[in-house]
Enzyme design. Structure first.
Site, PDB file in Angstrom:
ATOM      1  N   LYS A 147      67.406 -43.003 -69.076  1.00  0.00           N
ATOM      2  CA  LYS A 147      67.276 -43.432 -67.676  1.00  0.00           C
ATOM      3  C   LYS A 147      67.200 -42.269 -66.684  1.00  0.00           C
ATOM      4  O   LYS A 147      66.542 -42.378 -65.659  1.00  0.00           O
ATOM      5  CB  LYS A 147      68.442 -44.349 -67.304  1.00  0.00           C
ATOM      6  N   ASP A 189      69.240 -52.127 -62.292  1.00  0.00           N
ATOM      7  CA  ASP A 189      70.627 -52.265 -62.776  1.00  0.00           C
ATOM      8  C   ASP A 189      71.627 -52.460 -61.639  1.00  0.00           C
ATOM      9  O   ASP A 189      72.536 -53.279 -61.727  1.00  0.00           O
ATOM     10  CB  ASP A 189      71.059 -50.986 -63.526  1.00  0.00           C
ATOM     11  N   ALA A 196      82.665 -43.142 -65.667  1.00  0.00           N
ATOM     12  CA  ALA A 196      81.791 -42.416 -64.743  1.00  0.00           C
ATOM     13  C   ALA A 196      80.594 -41.850 -65.504  1.00  0.00           C
ATOM     14  O   ALA A 196      80.097 -40.773 -65.208  1.00  0.00           O
ATOM     15  CB  ALA A 196      82.564 -41.310 -64.036  1.00  0.00           C
TER      16      ALA A 196
END
Ligand code: NAP
Length: 276
Positions: A47, A102, A128
């Site tokens: 991504k 997303d 994270a």
């Protein structure tokens, strides 16, 4: 989910999965263009890398710094770009536009599945990594009042906190467990997917009795240990299936330019992921 959606729309298209090594991502994207793909989704670990491989980035990909949906577009004779799925003849020039579906999907799923308003909410966010960072930024953009970030690698949580302070200075952001109650605990770690894994939440430091609601991005198994404990503690709880559904719904709409058949897609997803 996507194939059920395509069938319901009467499109003779197929959604297929391909495993691509990171080193081959650029070639795979070029290949998709050359073969006339209408679009594609990208998942871990592609991504971030895909950001600089797109010909153009939609605002969503720019805002969240990750691409999970690519739309191939063709240039019409008059010069305008159109989704390849809507082009009649094969255009000579094709470009890839990167989107992120997303972040909005996470916010929509939390709102709908937990009946929670994000504005003004106080939230404990676990994780994270890619999903955790996107979730944190999206929650801040939705005007959450306060974010508590917890991550195994503290430096990554600190980096995300720094990014939030810079982009959303009105949001209070801290590292570590909250001292008081919160409206939402959101798990964006990958813990919970394998049986026997430790919980992403250290209950010595934060008891679920102090959370009104828990959202787990993990959707397989349908009920993680975290969600089981959350329900036992009286919290509203939901798994990540809604987020998975809505990122796919938006992607299908981007590729087809049509409204996605959400109920059909949800049913297919539940059948395939949870065996429901
Ligand atoms: P990622 O970038 O690899 O991040 C993984 C996260 O999990 C990091 O915060 C990592 O901490 C933490 N973690 C992994 N193993 C751990 C362990 N043993 N102990 C403590 N922390 C651990 O992955 P991602 O893309 O963010 O995805 C995270 C999860 O979200 C996955 O389960 C994924 O399936 C899910 N997800 C769901 C959706 C959906 O649609 N529902 C969408 C995206 C992602 P470190 O930083 O310390 O490594």
């Amino acid at each position: 989910m996507q194939n059920a959606g395509l069938a319901a729309l009467g499109l003779n298209w197929r959604y297929l999965a391909f495993e691509v090594e990171p080193a081959d991502l650029r070639a795979a994207l070029e290949g998709a263009k050359a073969m006339g793909f209408v679009g594609l989704n990208l998942t871990v670990p592609h991504k971030l890398a895909a950001l600089e491989m797109m010909d153009v980035l939609d605002e969503s990909a720019r805002a969240w710094g990750a691409v999970n949906t690519v739309r191939l577009e063709g240039r019409e004779a008059q010069g305008a770009w159109r989704p390849l799925g809507e082009c009649g003849e094969r255009p000579r020039e094709v470009r890839a536009q990167g989107f992120n579906t997303d972040a909005e999907a996470m916010a929509r799923a939390v709102r709908e599945d937990l009946g929670l308003a994000l504005a003004g909410a106080s939230i404990l966010l676990l994780g994270a990594g890619g999903a955790g960072r996107t979730a944190a930024l999206k929650l801040a953009s939705e005007k959450a009042a306060e974010l508590f970030l917890v991550n195994r690698t503290r430096g990554k949580a600190e980096a995300v906190a720094g990014e939030i302070q810079e982009r959303y200075p009105e949001v209070k952001v801290g590292i570590g467990y909250p001292p008081g109650p919160v409206d939402l605990v959101l798990n964006a770690t990958s813990l919970g997917m394998q049986a026997g894994e430790p919980s992403p939440l250290d209950e010595q430091q934060f008891s679920l009795g102090r959370a009104a609601a828990v959202y787990d991005l993990v959707y397989r198994p349908a009920e993680t240990e975290l969600l089981r404990s959350a329900r036992a503690a009286g919290c509203r709880a939901a798994n990540g299936l809604g987020m998975l559904l809505y990122q796919g719904v938006k992607a299908l709409e981007l590729w087809t330019g049509r409204e996605a058949p959400v109920a059909v897609m949800r049913q297919a997803l539940e059948r395939n992921v949870s065996g429901g």
